[in-house]
Scaffold this motif. Structure first.
Motif, PDB file in Angstrom:
ATOM      1  N   ARG A  30     -11.699 -48.323   1.246  1.00  0.00           N
ATOM      2  CA  ARG A  30     -12.120 -47.975   0.006  1.00  0.00           C
ATOM      3  C   ARG A  30     -13.120 -46.853  -0.252  1.00  0.00           C
ATOM      4  NH1 ARG A  30     -10.479 -51.485  -4.401  1.00  0.00           N
ATOM      5  NH2 ARG A  30     -10.014 -53.641  -3.392  1.00  0.00           N
ATOM      6  N   PRO A  31     -13.074 -46.154  -1.394  1.00  0.00           N
ATOM      7  CA  PRO A  31     -13.913 -45.009  -1.615  1.00  0.00           C
ATOM      8  C   PRO A  31     -15.504 -45.469  -1.649  1.00  0.00           C
ATOM      9  CG  PRO A  31     -12.732 -45.600  -3.534  1.00  0.00           C
ATOM     10  CD  PRO A  31     -12.183 -46.325  -2.435  1.00  0.00           C
ATOM     11  N   GLU A  32     -16.268 -44.843  -1.043  1.00  0.00           N
ATOM     12  CA  GLU A  32     -17.597 -44.808  -1.510  1.00  0.00           C
ATOM     13  C   GLU A  32     -18.186 -44.382  -2.642  1.00  0.00           C
ATOM     14  OE1 GLU A  32     -20.246 -43.840   1.848  1.00  0.00           O
ATOM     15  OE2 GLU A  32     -18.810 -44.466   3.412  1.00  0.00           O
ATOM     16  N   THR A  33     -17.447 -43.710  -3.359  1.00  0.00           N
ATOM     17  CA  THR A  33     -17.916 -42.814  -4.597  1.00  0.00           C
ATOM     18  C   THR A  33     -16.729 -43.173  -5.664  1.00  0.00           C
ATOM     19  OG1 THR A  33     -19.588 -41.360  -3.521  1.00  0.00           O
ATOM     20  CG2 THR A  33     -18.656 -40.896  -5.813  1.00  0.00           C
ATOM     21  N   LEU A  34     -16.928 -43.490  -6.826  1.00  0.00           N
ATOM     22  CA  LEU A  34     -15.862 -43.525  -7.837  1.00  0.00           C
ATOM     23  C   LEU A  34     -16.245 -42.397  -8.503  1.00  0.00           C
ATOM     24  CD1 LEU A  34     -13.747 -45.379  -8.420  1.00  0.00           C
ATOM     25  CD2 LEU A  34     -15.044 -46.630  -9.855  1.00  0.00           C
ATOM     26  N   GLU A  35     -15.135 -41.746  -9.042  1.00  0.00           N
ATOM     27  CA  GLU A  35     -15.354 -40.563 -10.154  1.00  0.00           C
ATOM     28  C   GLU A  35     -14.715 -41.135 -11.228  1.00  0.00           C
ATOM     29  OE1 GLU A  35     -13.791 -36.907  -8.405  1.00  0.00           O
ATOM     30  OE2 GLU A  35     -15.301 -36.923  -7.132  1.00  0.00           O
ATOM     31  N   LEU A  36     -15.449 -40.899 -12.319  1.00  0.00           N
ATOM     32  CA  LEU A  36     -14.980 -41.212 -13.805  1.00  0.00           C
ATOM     33  C   LEU A  36     -14.905 -39.948 -14.486  1.00  0.00           C
ATOM     34  CD1 LEU A  36     -17.200 -44.283 -14.412  1.00  0.00           C
ATOM     35  CD2 LEU A  36     -14.710 -44.143 -13.378  1.00  0.00           C
ATOM     36  N   LYS A  37     -14.088 -39.632 -15.225  1.00  0.00           N
ATOM     37  CA  LYS A  37     -13.961 -38.362 -15.981  1.00  0.00           C
ATOM     38  C   LYS A  37     -14.379 -38.798 -17.466  1.00  0.00           C
ATOM     39  CE  LYS A  37     -10.861 -34.911 -15.500  1.00  0.00           C
ATOM     40  NZ  LYS A  37      -9.757 -34.217 -15.498  1.00  0.00           N
ATOM     41  N   LEU A  38     -15.120 -38.159 -18.091  1.00  0.00           N
ATOM     42  CA  LEU A  38     -15.392 -38.342 -19.552  1.00  0.00           C
ATOM     43  C   LEU A  38     -14.096 -37.848 -20.323  1.00  0.00           C
ATOM     44  CD1 LEU A  38     -17.562 -39.445 -21.914  1.00  0.00           C
ATOM     45  CD2 LEU A  38     -18.229 -37.192 -21.668  1.00  0.00           C
ATOM     46  N   VAL A  39     -13.483 -38.872 -21.116  1.00  0.00           N
ATOM     47  CA  VAL A  39     -12.223 -38.181 -21.879  1.00  0.00           C
ATOM     48  C   VAL A  39     -12.346 -38.317 -23.452  1.00  0.00           C
ATOM     49  CG1 VAL A  39     -10.681 -38.742 -19.828  1.00  0.00           C
ATOM     50  CG2 VAL A  39     -11.229 -40.441 -21.410  1.00  0.00           C
ATOM     51  N   GLU A  40     -13.472 -38.993 -23.748  1.00  0.00           N
ATOM     52  CA  GLU A  40     -13.704 -39.199 -25.359  1.00  0.00           C
ATOM     53  C   GLU A  40     -14.905 -39.527 -25.885  1.00  0.00           C
ATOM     54  OE1 GLU A  40     -11.878 -42.660 -28.373  1.00  0.00           O
ATOM     55  OE2 GLU A  40     -10.516 -41.802 -26.882  1.00  0.00           O
ATOM     56  N   VAL A  41     -15.541 -39.091 -26.947  1.00  0.00           N
ATOM     57  CA  VAL A  41     -16.625 -39.282 -27.505  1.00  0.00           C
ATOM     58  C   VAL A  41     -16.513 -39.402 -28.825  1.00  0.00           C
ATOM     59  CG1 VAL A  41     -18.977 -38.406 -27.675  1.00  0.00           C
ATOM     60  CG2 VAL A  41     -17.869 -37.733 -25.655  1.00  0.00           C
ATOM     61  N   SER A  42     -16.499 -40.810 -29.450  1.00  0.00           N
ATOM     62  CA  SER A  42     -16.712 -40.918 -30.752  1.00  0.00           C
ATOM     63  C   SER A  42     -17.611 -41.533 -31.456  1.00  0.00           C
ATOM     64  CB  SER A  42     -15.669 -42.027 -30.975  1.00  0.00           C
ATOM     65  OG  SER A  42     -14.097 -41.577 -30.176  1.00  0.00           O
ATOM     66  N   PRO A  43     -18.009 -41.129 -32.798  1.00  0.00           N
ATOM     67  CA  PRO A  43     -18.934 -41.488 -33.515  1.00  0.00           C
ATOM     68  C   PRO A  43     -18.798 -43.138 -34.021  1.00  0.00           C
ATOM     69  CG  PRO A  43     -18.000 -40.158 -34.853  1.00  0.00           C
ATOM     70  CD  PRO A  43     -17.336 -40.104 -33.343  1.00  0.00           C
ATOM     71  N   LEU A  44     -19.619 -44.060 -34.164  1.00  0.00           N
ATOM     72  CA  LEU A  44     -19.404 -45.181 -34.583  1.00  0.00           C
ATOM     73  C   LEU A  44     -20.076 -45.404 -35.900  1.00  0.00           C
ATOM     74  CD1 LEU A  44     -19.979 -47.104 -31.370  1.00  0.00           C
ATOM     75  CD2 LEU A  44     -17.765 -46.618 -32.531  1.00  0.00           C
TER      76      LEU A  44
END
Length: 105
Positions: A30-44
């Motif tokens: 298993r990877p020790e670090t998980l990479e997440l890419k920011l794909v969306e930013v939305s107003p609520l």
């Protein structure tokens, strides 16, 4: 610091990587670090009347399809923003990856 972040802080970082250190125990392979890419930013909703109150917004991150994180507070690290403790919720798989959402009120 999280309470001071605004939608603009994230908008300029779309497609950038945020990293999470995983507590993997003895799981080999298993990877020790998980990479997440920011794909969306939305107003609520609409901007609040008070000048000092931030507009509610959500951010969506794309991560690998495995491992899938449970709904939890995660310590994300970003090169410019530093450490962010965000409550991430898995919102579902998409094209072999998993999407996660964090909401800011």
């Amino acid at each position: 610091m999280v309470e001071k972040l605004t939608i603009d802080d994230f908008k300029k970082r779309v497609n950038q990587v945020f990293k999470i250190k995983l507590d993997i125990g003895d799981d080999a392979g298993r990877p020790e670090t998980l990479e997440l890419k920011l794909v969306e930013v939305s107003p609520l909703g609409e901007k609040r009347a008070q000048e000092e109150a931030r507009q509610p917004f959500s951010v969506i991150f794309r991560g690998p399809g495995d491992p899938v994180l449970a709904q939890q507070i995660c310590a994300l690290e970003h090169v410019e923003m530093g450490r962010l403790d965000l409550f991430l919720v898995p919102v579902g798989p998409e094209k072999g990856s998993m999407l996660y959402e964090a909401v800011f009120n």
